[in-house]
Design a protein around this motif. Structure first.
Motif, mmCIF file in Angstrom:
data_model
loop_
_atom_site.group_PDB
_atom_site.id
_atom_site.type_symbol
_atom_site.label_atom_id
_atom_site.label_comp_id
_atom_site.label_asym_id
_atom_site.label_seq_id
_atom_site.Cartn_x
_atom_site.Cartn_y
_atom_site.Cartn_z
ATOM 1 N N ILE A 180 3.800 5.775 -6.684
ATOM 2 C CA ILE A 180 3.157 5.477 -7.968
ATOM 3 C C ILE A 180 1.875 6.282 -8.181
ATOM 4 C CG2 ILE A 180 2.161 3.672 -9.434
ATOM 5 C CD1 ILE A 180 3.960 1.652 -7.962
ATOM 6 N N ASP A 181 0.852 6.026 -7.343
ATOM 7 C CA ASP A 181 -0.461 6.641 -7.579
ATOM 8 C C ASP A 181 -1.236 6.665 -6.264
ATOM 9 O OD1 ASP A 181 -3.109 7.251 -8.274
ATOM 10 O OD2 ASP A 181 -2.953 6.270 -10.223
ATOM 11 N N LYS A 182 -1.411 7.844 -5.691
ATOM 12 C CA LYS A 182 -2.091 7.950 -4.395
ATOM 13 C C LYS A 182 -3.554 7.514 -4.491
ATOM 14 C CE LYS A 182 -0.985 12.240 -3.826
ATOM 15 N NZ LYS A 182 -0.915 13.615 -3.311
ATOM 16 N N LYS A 200 13.915 14.705 -13.346
ATOM 17 C CA LYS A 200 13.933 13.400 -14.026
ATOM 18 C C LYS A 200 13.208 12.398 -13.159
ATOM 19 C CE LYS A 200 16.941 9.911 -16.077
ATOM 20 N NZ LYS A 200 18.335 9.456 -16.256
ATOM 21 N N ILE A 201 12.042 11.957 -13.615
ATOM 22 C CA ILE A 201 11.220 11.072 -12.805
ATOM 23 C C ILE A 201 11.121 9.691 -13.439
ATOM 24 C CG2 ILE A 201 9.866 12.989 -11.904
ATOM 25 C CD1 ILE A 201 7.692 12.306 -13.883
ATOM 26 N N ILE A 202 10.660 8.704 -12.585
ATOM 27 C CA ILE A 202 10.485 7.361 -13.131
ATOM 28 C C ILE A 202 9.048 7.179 -13.573
ATOM 29 C CG2 ILE A 202 12.308 6.430 -11.671
ATOM 30 C CD1 ILE A 202 10.109 5.256 -9.905
ATOM 31 N N ALA A 262 0.820 -1.206 0.000
ATOM 32 C CA ALA A 262 0.000 0.000 0.000
ATOM 33 C C ALA A 262 0.858 1.262 0.000
ATOM 34 C CB ALA A 262 -0.937 -0.007 1.212
ATOM 35 N N VAL A 263 1.870 1.303 0.855
ATOM 36 C CA VAL A 263 2.656 2.538 0.955
ATOM 37 C C VAL A 263 3.576 2.721 -0.248
ATOM 38 C CG1 VAL A 263 2.528 2.604 3.468
ATOM 39 C CG2 VAL A 263 4.472 1.455 2.379
ATOM 40 N N ILE A 280 15.531 8.414 -5.079
ATOM 41 C CA ILE A 280 14.693 9.078 -4.087
ATOM 42 C C ILE A 280 13.457 8.233 -3.771
ATOM 43 C CG2 ILE A 280 13.147 11.052 -3.732
ATOM 44 C CD1 ILE A 280 15.227 12.839 -4.919
ATOM 45 N N GLN A 281 12.902 7.594 -4.812
ATOM 46 C CA GLN A 281 11.751 6.707 -4.574
ATOM 47 C C GLN A 281 12.118 5.587 -3.602
ATOM 48 O OE1 GLN A 281 9.322 8.353 -5.494
ATOM 49 N NE2 GLN A 281 8.480 7.649 -7.446
#
Length: 286
Positions: A44-46, A284-286, A37-38, A226-227
Motif C-alpha cells: 500500500i504505502d511504505k 494493471k495495479i490495485i 505492518a508488512v 501478485i499483492q
C-alpha cells in the motif's frame, strides 16, 4: 477495587466467551502488528507503514520501561483469578502492552479515517480500543487500570509521534536510523524480553528502511494476485526467520534481539528487493 473488577468480569466466564476473548486478545499481539505492518509496507504505502512501525516500536519500548519501573504482578497470580492453564505469561502487568498495541492500531485507523473521510474505519478502531483491553481483564492478564493507562498512553504517544514523523519530511529514513543506537543503549540497563524484541525489530527495520529507500526504491503497487502472493511469501519467510532461528539460537535475550532484527531487515529491505526483481512490468495495479 482493581482486583474486585477483574473477579466481577470473570464471573461471566463461559466457554464461548473464553474462545471469543482469546481470539480478540490476539489483535494486540506482535503477530497481528507484524502482519498489518508488512501488508501496508509491501502493498500500500511504505512511508505510512514506516510511521506505523515507528510509533508502535516507541510505544512498546515506553511500555517496557514503565513495567520495569512499577513491577506490578499480573492478577492471575492472585487467589480467585483465573487464566487459561496453558498460558504462562512473563513480565509485569502495568501498563498493558496489548492495550497499548491496540491503542496504536486504533489511532492509526483514526488517522486513516480522517484522511480518507471513511468513518467506518474509525468505528473499527473504536471496537479494537474497547474489546482488546476488555479481553485482557477477562483473561486475568491485567487489571482495569493497566488497560486504561495502556490505551491512554498509546494515544498520547501516537499523536505526538505521528506529528514528529510528519516533521521529518522526506528525511524520515535518516532520523529513524539515528535513533537506533539509543534503543541499543537501553538494552544495557533494562533486561526485559519485550524491550529486546522491540529494540531488535526497530533497529532491523530502521537499517532496512534506510537502505531500501536509498538503493532499492521498490514501487509497491501491483495487480491483486501478485499483492496476495507477496504477502504470503513475505510472511512465510518472516515466520521462518522467527521460529527457525528460535530453534537454532540459545534461549537468551541477545538472540531474541537478533531474531527480530533479522525480521526487521527482511521486512524493510529483503522482501522489497526480492519483490522488485521477481515481479516486473505489471501495468494493471490495485
Amino acid at each position: 477495587m482493581d482486583l474486585d473488577i477483574v473477579k466481577w468480569i470473570q464471573s461471566f466466564r463461559n466457554p464461548v466467551f473464553d474462545w471469543l476473548f482469546y481470539i480478540i486478545t490476539q489483535i494486540g499481539d506482535q503477530y497481528v502488528f507484524i502482519a498489518a505492518a508488512v501488508i501496508i509496507y509491501w502493498t500500500i504505502d511504505k512511508k505510512f507503514a514506516h510511521k506505523f512501525v515507528f510509533t508502535f516500536m516507541v510505544s512498546a519500548i515506553v511500555n517496557s520501561g514503565i513495567k520495569e519501573l512499577f513491577k506490578r504482578v499480573r492478577p492471575f497470580y492472585l487467589p480467585g483469578v483465573e487464566t487459561e492453564p496453558h498460558w504462562n505469561t512473563d513480565g509485569y502487568a502495568f501498563p498493558s502492552g496489548h492495550a497499548q498495541a491496540a491503542g496504536v492500531l486504533g489511532y492509526t485507523l483514526y488517522d486513516v479515517s480522517k484522511k480518507t473521510q471513511k468513518k467506518w474505519v474509525w468505528y473499527i478502531g473504536i471496537a479494537i480500543l474497547i474489546l482488546v483491553p476488555l479481553s485482557r481483564v477477562y483473561l486475568g492478564q491485567h487489571y482495569l487500570s493497566d488497560v486504561i493507562v495502556g490505551v491512554v498512553l498509546s494515544f498520547v504517544i501516537a499523536h505526538f509521534v505521528f506529528k514528529l514523523v510528519d516533521k521529518m519530511g522526506d528525511d524520515e529514513h535518516i532520523y529513524t536510523l539515528m535513533l537506533a543506537p539509543i534503543f541499543i543503549a537501553l538494552l544495557f540497563f533494562v533486561k526485559n524480553h519485550d524491550l529486546y524484541i522491540a529494540a531488535g525489530g526497530f533497529v532491523g527495520f530502521a537499517c532496512g528502511y534506510y537502505l531500501e529507500k536509498k538503493y532499492v526504491s521498490y514501487e509497491v503497487k501491483n495487480i491483486l494476485w501478485i499483492q496476495v502472493l507477496k504477502v504470503v511469501i513475505g510472511l512465510i519467510i518472516a515466520l521462518a526467520i522467527k521460529e527457525g532461528f528460535k530453534m537454532i539460537f540459545p534461549d537468551v535475550l541477545f538472540f531474541d534481539f537478533v531474531r527480530y532484527l533479522l525480521i526487521g531487515v527482511w521486512a524493510a529491505l529483503g522482501a522489497p528487493y526480492v519483490f522488485k526483481h521477481a515481479f516486473k512490468n505489471r501495468k494493471k495495479i490495485i
